[in-house]
Design an enzyme around this catalytic site. Structure first.
Site, PDB file in Angstrom:
ATOM      1  N   TRP A 102      22.354  39.762 -31.125  1.00 35.15           N
ATOM      2  CA  TRP A 102      22.307  39.281 -32.508  1.00 35.15           C
ATOM      3  C   TRP A 102      21.907  37.820 -32.613  1.00 35.15           C
ATOM      4  CZ3 TRP A 102      21.471  42.777 -35.808  1.00 35.15           C
ATOM      5  CH2 TRP A 102      21.974  44.064 -35.619  1.00 35.15           C
ATOM      6  N   ASP A 172      27.250  32.807 -37.179  1.00 39.48           N
ATOM      7  CA  ASP A 172      27.311  34.209 -37.603  1.00 39.48           C
ATOM      8  C   ASP A 172      28.642  34.756 -37.093  1.00 39.48           C
ATOM      9  OD1 ASP A 172      27.126  36.920 -38.020  1.00 39.48           O
ATOM     10  OD2 ASP A 172      25.291  37.189 -36.840  1.00 39.48           O
ATOM     11  N   LYS A 196      32.677  44.770 -40.949  1.00 41.58           N
ATOM     12  CA  LYS A 196      33.512  44.811 -39.742  1.00 41.58           C
ATOM     13  C   LYS A 196      34.986  44.560 -40.108  1.00 41.58           C
ATOM     14  CE  LYS A 196      29.452  44.305 -37.516  1.00 41.58           C
ATOM     15  NZ  LYS A 196      28.754  45.313 -36.723  1.00 41.58           N
TER      16      LYS A 196
END
Length: 361
Positions: A102, A172, A196
């Site tokens: 990511w 992030d 999440k």
């Protein structure tokens, strides 16, 4: 109907009390005679709810007043590009610390809008560790430095907030936000996809230091400019009202369960139980990540013989353990232990793993 233990990496498990309350309020929210999804986002009821949601989040995370809280859309991936659009002028550079899939994608998506400088990466060894801080090649003139605090695919997590000097640290936190206490003042900008630890997909939480909203940027449509969203209380356009509402229920659930310190301790216990089972299996199960940076949220592991993978997945699902298949980039298994996954679920998983190893040799 009975609910099963859900180890999905995202969209992920939500707290059962949150789902039950949303179910009760689905047709008649707050005595309005209609669902929250049918309310005007500019109506008094919704605005009051939105203000309370922000207040609860500020309390949970200890967010200072000189930070704005935004409820955005587009998923974190959209903001891989939108962040440099807002924080960097044309020709500026930004440092990226690449620790997995990511953060690598964030760097690639930012490239059309800022000169990306990869200040550190552990890609060469498959992201099994993090490059030591003293090897990072940071630029003191960078517009910002970017990290992903937790990598959901590779199972690597920052255990401490890194020092990047005077440049704003952008993080992030999609997969570990709210999983334990964090010093917000160490960051210039925190952003997180909701799916999440916050709520359903389609919502992005953003916490941004207000001075960064004043940075001169390139020409862009108002819809892409964070300062416009802050000036309009995240209602420049119609927001994700359902996601905002469910995020608020999750924040209330977190407060009722002791806040982030308690949640951090629970997550530590869950991760230690699963890692202990993997490491104590005599090689039957394996996790190759450097123990110093192992994730508490996403734990990938493999079996000693990949020919057993299909049986493991079939039997685990039959035992009520969902979504244990690893990401296609790595294969094997992955268990995601977000806030809504209780210790009982992890205990059920390790009991199954031990039984599977006994039966399959």
């Amino acid at each position: 109907m009975s609910r099963l233990w859900n180890f999905s990496a995202g969209p992920a498990a939500l707290p059962l009390p949150v789902l039950e309350r949303a179910q009760r309020e689905l047709l008649d929210w707050n005595g309005s005679g209609a669902s929250v999804m049918e309310q005007s986002h500019r109506g008094k009821r919704f605005i009051a709810m939105a203000q309370q949601v922000e207040a609860d989040l500020r309390e949970l995370m200890g967010i200072p007043s000189h930070y704005a809280v935004l409820f955005e859309q587009g998923g974190a991936t959209q903001h891989f590009a939108q962040i440099p659009m807002n924080l960097a002028r044309e020709g500026d550079s930004a440092d990226y610390i690449v620790t997995g899939h990511w953060s690598e994608k964030a760097a690639n998506e930012a490239a059309p809008y800022v000169r990306v400088h990869v200040a550190a990466t552990s890609k060469a060894d498959g992201y099994l560790h993090m490059a030591p801080r003293d090897t990072w090649q940071l630029d003191p003139a960078a517009s910002y430095a970017h990290i992903a605090t937790n990598e959901t695919i590779h199972g690597v997590q920052f255990q401490h907030v890194p020092d990047v000097g005077s440049v704003p640290l952008v993080a992030d936190m999609s997969s570990d936000i709210l999983s334990g206490p964090v010093d917000v003042s160490r960051f210039g900008l925190i952003y997180a996809g909701a799916q999440k630890n916050i709520g359903p997909s389609g919502l992005v939480l953003m916490i941004i230091r207000r001075d960064l909203l004043e940075r001169p940027t390139r020409p862009m449509a108002k819809i892409f400019r964070y300062a416009e969203h802050a000036a309009n209380d995240s209602m420049l356009n119609t927001p994700n009202t359902w996601g905002w509402y469910l995020a608020g229920l999750t924040f209330q659930w977190l407060k009722e369960n002791g806040g982030l310190a308690v949640m951090g301790e629970r997550n530590r216990q869950k991760a230690e139980l699963l890692y202990g089972t993997i490491d104590g299996s005599g090689g039957y199960y394996r996790n190759p990540i450097d123990p110093a940076v192992r994730s508490r949220m996403n734990i990938p592991f493999t079996l000693h013989d990949s020919a057993l993978d299909a049986a493991f997945l079939q039997e685990s699902e039959a035992a009520g353990l969902l979504a244990l298949k690893g990401h296609k980039a790595l294969g094997g298994m992955r268990a995601s232990l977000y806030n809504a996954v209780p210790l009982e679920a992890v205990q059920a998983l390790v009991d199954f793993m031990r039984d599977f190893a006994r039966r399959h040799g």
